[in-house]
Write a protein that holds these residues in place. Structure first.
Motif, PDB file in Angstrom:
ATOM      1  N   TYR A 213      19.379 -17.215  -4.156  1.00  0.00           N
ATOM      2  CA  TYR A 213      18.326 -16.211  -4.108  1.00  0.00           C
ATOM      3  C   TYR A 213      18.714 -14.986  -3.280  1.00  0.00           C
ATOM      4  CZ  TYR A 213      15.895 -20.272  -5.881  1.00  0.00           C
ATOM      5  OH  TYR A 213      15.550 -21.364  -6.630  1.00  0.00           O
ATOM      6  N   PHE A 214      19.990 -14.849  -2.981  1.00  0.00           N
ATOM      7  CA  PHE A 214      20.494 -13.650  -2.314  1.00  0.00           C
ATOM      8  C   PHE A 214      21.107 -12.740  -3.363  1.00  0.00           C
ATOM      9  CE2 PHE A 214      19.845 -16.306   1.252  1.00  0.00           C
ATOM     10  CZ  PHE A 214      19.877 -15.528   2.392  1.00  0.00           C
ATOM     11  N   HIS A 215      20.724 -11.486  -3.328  1.00  0.00           N
ATOM     12  CA  HIS A 215      21.197 -10.503  -4.298  1.00  0.00           C
ATOM     13  C   HIS A 215      22.464  -9.843  -3.768  1.00  0.00           C
ATOM     14  CE1 HIS A 215      20.543  -7.951  -7.797  1.00  0.00           C
ATOM     15  NE2 HIS A 215      20.791  -6.888  -7.058  1.00  0.00           N
ATOM     16  N   ASP A 216      23.494  -9.699  -4.616  1.00  0.00           N
ATOM     17  CA  ASP A 216      24.779  -9.173  -4.163  1.00  0.00           C
ATOM     18  C   ASP A 216      24.872  -7.649  -4.224  1.00  0.00           C
ATOM     19  OD1 ASP A 216      25.899 -11.691  -3.581  1.00  0.00           O
ATOM     20  OD2 ASP A 216      26.247 -12.028  -5.706  1.00  0.00           O
ATOM     21  N   GLY A 217      24.051  -7.020  -5.021  1.00  0.00           N
ATOM     22  CA  GLY A 217      24.017  -5.568  -5.030  1.00  0.00           C
ATOM     23  C   GLY A 217      25.102  -4.948  -5.898  1.00  0.00           C
ATOM     24  N   ASP A 218      26.228  -4.553  -5.291  1.00  0.00           N
ATOM     25  CA  ASP A 218      27.300  -3.857  -5.993  1.00  0.00           C
ATOM     26  C   ASP A 218      27.857  -4.722  -7.118  1.00  0.00           C
ATOM     27  OD1 ASP A 218      30.590  -3.400  -5.943  1.00  0.00           O
ATOM     28  OD2 ASP A 218      29.389  -1.574  -5.966  1.00  0.00           O
ATOM     29  N   GLU A 219      28.064  -4.103  -8.290  1.00  0.00           N
ATOM     30  CA  GLU A 219      28.492  -4.879  -9.462  1.00  0.00           C
ATOM     31  C   GLU A 219      29.864  -5.501  -9.277  1.00  0.00           C
ATOM     32  OE1 GLU A 219      30.372  -1.264 -12.189  1.00  0.00           O
ATOM     33  OE2 GLU A 219      28.450  -2.167 -12.709  1.00  0.00           O
ATOM     34  N   ASN A 220      30.720  -4.891  -8.458  1.00  0.00           N
ATOM     35  CA  ASN A 220      32.056  -5.446  -8.259  1.00  0.00           C
ATOM     36  C   ASN A 220      32.059  -6.670  -7.360  1.00  0.00           C
ATOM     37  OD1 ASN A 220      33.430  -3.538  -9.862  1.00  0.00           O
ATOM     38  ND2 ASN A 220      33.412  -2.060  -8.181  1.00  0.00           N
ATOM     39  N   THR A 221      31.013  -6.853  -6.553  1.00  0.00           N
ATOM     40  CA  THR A 221      30.923  -8.034  -5.690  1.00  0.00           C
ATOM     41  C   THR A 221      29.816  -8.975  -6.158  1.00  0.00           C
ATOM     42  OG1 THR A 221      29.460  -6.840  -4.161  1.00  0.00           O
ATOM     43  CG2 THR A 221      31.822  -6.825  -3.677  1.00  0.00           C
TER      44      THR A 221
END
Length: 303
Positions: A213-221
């Motif tokens: 349930y943690f969002h990673d944000g940047d598409e590369n990560t």
């Protein structure tokens, strides 16, 4: 009705201790309360508008909410145990009138002071069993603090490993490594490294389910956005001429299937294969999936 307070308090305390146990020390299953809080906040964050911004708070806010709920419920539970026995089984400091400090709020105050191990001593138990029970609450308070620290120290390294794998897949994708380049000893080593990292991530989702349930944000990560490329990489390498590459591709494919199984059984419940599960995973995290296959031939270079 005060006779009902003591067994109700005991049930609340045991419920929280069970939840802590299943969340931290028996993580093959979610704790009931922690799962409910995490799923509810994740569901709510997805309906607040643009997913990327509010969903980034769902995981951290969920952990804070779970810990607060644990502490508050334990405090209320122990307060309910104390309340029916006030003021007869408690001693009061000079200046306090026992009959005026024997209500539920006073019982909650004693519970909070004991849980936080403050030991103010203005109201203290005097009967034998309560004098044994109060230090047990202080011990539970210490366990909750230690469990919270251990939870934090476990989840954030798991998130770092997940993001590192996503970034590594992104590096491979953006380097435009061709199928010909992968058909080599170096390609086999690359696939083996990805397999090892995927196995670790699968275990992380079993051990720290709340990390989902943690969002990673940047598409590369963001791992949800990179898994489609990993599937395409495994499929492409399966047709390689080099036997080590074919073996590594087969193992990588099994690792991806295991990860898909864990994600589907514990979070997504699509009932489909890896492609469908990973597509649902990417959609749930608001990430587009990367292209699925490397170029067929030619050199490599930056995108």
């Amino acid at each position: 009705m005060t006779w009902f307070a003591t067994p109700l308090g005991a049930v609340l305390v045991l419920f929280i201790l069970r939840d802590v146990f299943h969340t931290l020390w028996h993580p093959t299953r979610h704790g009931g309360l922690s799962r409910l809080v995490m799923v509810s906040l994740w569901w709510l964050s997805a309906r607040l508008g643009t997913r990327r911004r509010p969903a980034g708070l769902a995981g951290p806010l969920g952990m804070v909410t779970v810990v607060a709920a644990w502490a508050l419920t334990v405090a209320v539970g122990w307060g309910l145990i104390y309340w029916p026995h006030m003021p007869e089984d408690f001693s009061y400091a000079a200046g306090l009138v026992p009959s005026e400090h024997a209500g539920p709020l006073d019982a909650l105050y004693i519970s909070l002071v004991t849980l936080a191990t403050l030991g103010l001593g203005d109201i203290a138990p005097t009967s034998g069993w309560l004098r044994v029970l109060a230090p047990m609450e202080a011990l539970v308070g210490f366990v909750l603090l230690s469990a919270t620290v251990a939870w934090l120290l476990g989840i954030y390294p798991a998130l770092a490993r997940r993001r590192a794998l996503a970034l590594r897949l992104s590096h491979v994708r953006r380097s435009r490594a061709t199928a010909e380049a992968l058909d080599s000893d170096g390609g086999a080593a690359l696939l083996d490294g990805l397999t090892s990292a995927l196995s670790t991530i699968t275990v992380d989702f079993l051990q720290y389910a709340e990390s989902y349930y943690f969002h990673d944000g940047d598409e590369n990560t963001s791992l949800p956005g990179q898994l489609g490329y990993a599937v395409g990489l495994a499929d492409q390498a399966t047709a390689a001429r080099h036997p080590d590459v074919r073996l590594s591709a087969s193992v990588l494919r099994r690792a991806l299937e295991d990860l898909a199984t864990v994600l589907d059984e514990r979070f997504l419940r699509t009932g489909g294969g890896p492609d469908r599960v990973f597509a649902a995973y990417a959609d749930d995290h608001g990430q587009p999936q990367a292209p699925g296959r490397p170029p067929e031939g030619g050199g490599s270079g930056p995108s």
